[in-house]
Scaffold this motif. Sequence first.
Motif, PDB file in Angstrom:
ATOM      1  N   TRP A 191     -42.290  42.522  21.441  1.00 50.04           N
ATOM      2  CA  TRP A 191     -42.562  42.376  22.532  1.00 50.04           C
ATOM      3  C   TRP A 191     -43.612  44.441  22.766  1.00 50.04           C
ATOM      4  CZ3 TRP A 191     -42.093  39.186  25.427  1.00 50.04           C
ATOM      5  CH2 TRP A 191     -41.574  37.815  25.178  1.00 50.04           C
ATOM      6  N   ARG A 192     -43.832  44.655  21.713  1.00 54.36           N
ATOM      7  CA  ARG A 192     -44.338  45.538  21.681  1.00 54.36           C
ATOM      8  C   ARG A 192     -45.799  46.490  22.251  1.00 54.36           C
ATOM      9  NH1 ARG A 192     -44.508  47.267  15.259  1.00 54.36           N
ATOM     10  NH2 ARG A 192     -45.011  45.033  15.373  1.00 54.36           N
ATOM     11  N   GLU A 193     -46.991  45.025  22.914  1.00 54.08           N
ATOM     12  CA  GLU A 193     -47.518  45.336  23.390  1.00 54.08           C
ATOM     13  C   GLU A 193     -47.406  44.517  24.826  1.00 54.08           C
ATOM     14  OE1 GLU A 193     -50.360  47.108  22.621  1.00 54.08           O
ATOM     15  OE2 GLU A 193     -49.048  47.718  20.836  1.00 54.08           O
ATOM     16  N   ALA A 215     -35.774  47.859  29.553  1.00 53.54           N
ATOM     17  CA  ALA A 215     -35.019  48.713  29.297  1.00 53.54           C
ATOM     18  C   ALA A 215     -36.116  49.873  29.282  1.00 53.54           C
ATOM     19  CB  ALA A 215     -33.532  49.197  28.806  1.00 53.54           C
ATOM     20  N   HIS A 216     -36.315  49.423  28.545  1.00 48.48           N
ATOM     21  CA  HIS A 216     -37.527  50.637  27.578  1.00 48.48           C
ATOM     22  C   HIS A 216     -38.078  50.986  28.251  1.00 48.48           C
ATOM     23  CE1 HIS A 216     -39.465  52.238  23.995  1.00 48.48           C
ATOM     24  NE2 HIS A 216     -40.813  51.755  24.594  1.00 48.48           N
ATOM     25  N   ASP A 267     -49.707  37.669  29.877  1.00 47.96           N
ATOM     26  CA  ASP A 267     -49.293  38.218  28.354  1.00 47.96           C
ATOM     27  C   ASP A 267     -48.982  37.332  27.126  1.00 47.96           C
ATOM     28  OD1 ASP A 267     -48.136  40.218  26.154  1.00 47.96           O
ATOM     29  OD2 ASP A 267     -46.542  39.227  26.104  1.00 47.96           O
ATOM     30  N   PRO A 268     -49.590  36.994  25.983  1.00 50.51           N
ATOM     31  CA  PRO A 268     -49.681  35.778  25.190  1.00 50.51           C
ATOM     32  C   PRO A 268     -48.478  35.503  24.597  1.00 50.51           C
ATOM     33  CG  PRO A 268     -50.812  37.112  24.300  1.00 50.51           C
ATOM     34  CD  PRO A 268     -50.818  38.015  25.777  1.00 50.51           C
ATOM     35  N   VAL A 269     -47.226  36.442  24.475  1.00 48.28           N
ATOM     36  CA  VAL A 269     -46.049  36.604  23.710  1.00 48.28           C
ATOM     37  C   VAL A 269     -44.812  36.181  25.143  1.00 48.28           C
ATOM     38  CG1 VAL A 269     -44.397  37.744  22.998  1.00 48.28           C
ATOM     39  CG2 VAL A 269     -46.030  38.692  22.264  1.00 48.28           C
TER      40      VAL A 269
END
Length: 300
Positions: free
Chosen positions: A17-19, A91-92, A161-163
């Motif tokens: 999920w970072r991007e 949350a991040h 977003d592809p993820v």
Amino acid sequence: MTTDHHPITPRRVSFDWRETPLHWIPDEPTATHVINVLHLLLPAGERWFVKVFKEALPLVRDPELLKDVKGFMGQEATHSVQHSYVLDHLAHQKLDTGPYTRQVDFLFDVLLGERPPFGLPVSEREWLRFRLSVIAAVEQFTAVLGDWVLRADALDAARPDPVMLDLLRWHGAEEVEHRSVAFDMYQHCGGDEPGRYARRVLGMAITAPVLTYLWGRGAAYLIRHDPRLAKRLRYTLRHHKRAVDKGLLPTWRELGAAVPRYLRRSYHPSQEGSLSRAVAYLAASPAAGRGRAPGGAVAS
């Protein structure tokens, strides 16, 4: 149960999920957050599915159904975990979902817990059957939503977003794959007719309006607390309809028509969606593929 049997198998998946941006459908905050309500409801809801099915396992006398139920439980447990990770990601990005999800936890853990709330004079067996009927009703909607997201070409055109899109389609495909299990479980454990059918109607009569309420309230919560929007946008039916018209959300007709279908006495969920489409996506899903060893085996 139907004669065409498809094995239900949990899959290992992995998402990074970072991007993934907060508005994972670019320039579409309403569509983004209406779909994001899934992440608010499913961690607690699918844990609850597993708990209720564990209570009911001793009642299952059909070996094939028992195998499907255990596969269903494994898939639902994985769904719960993966959607929980999305909550951590939100949350991040400074979108705190805790106040809303604590209320969802109360719904499933207390109001629909192991014992009837408020001292209701309902027997243990009847309370279990009622909760199984609610799960069967919820799974009617998840199968419809799962089939919709697999067919939603407009989502691809919106360059999401592809993820996140893979998460939704992997999950949706498994919902179509196990679309009949909760219904079969209820039919098997729900007692004799006409009480079994009456309880199925009651389960849907409660589930449909409660889900509608939770979804609208959840979308409003996410939009109101979205730090990028800074309260400049509210959730409205007009904005929702605009996203529907673009093909980014399912239509009310698609969702509403699922109810009368379900209430037909002759109904079976094997009529919902396309199993072949679901299985094809699961074979191609990047996240599911990372859980497979070379040659197609599940990685250990």
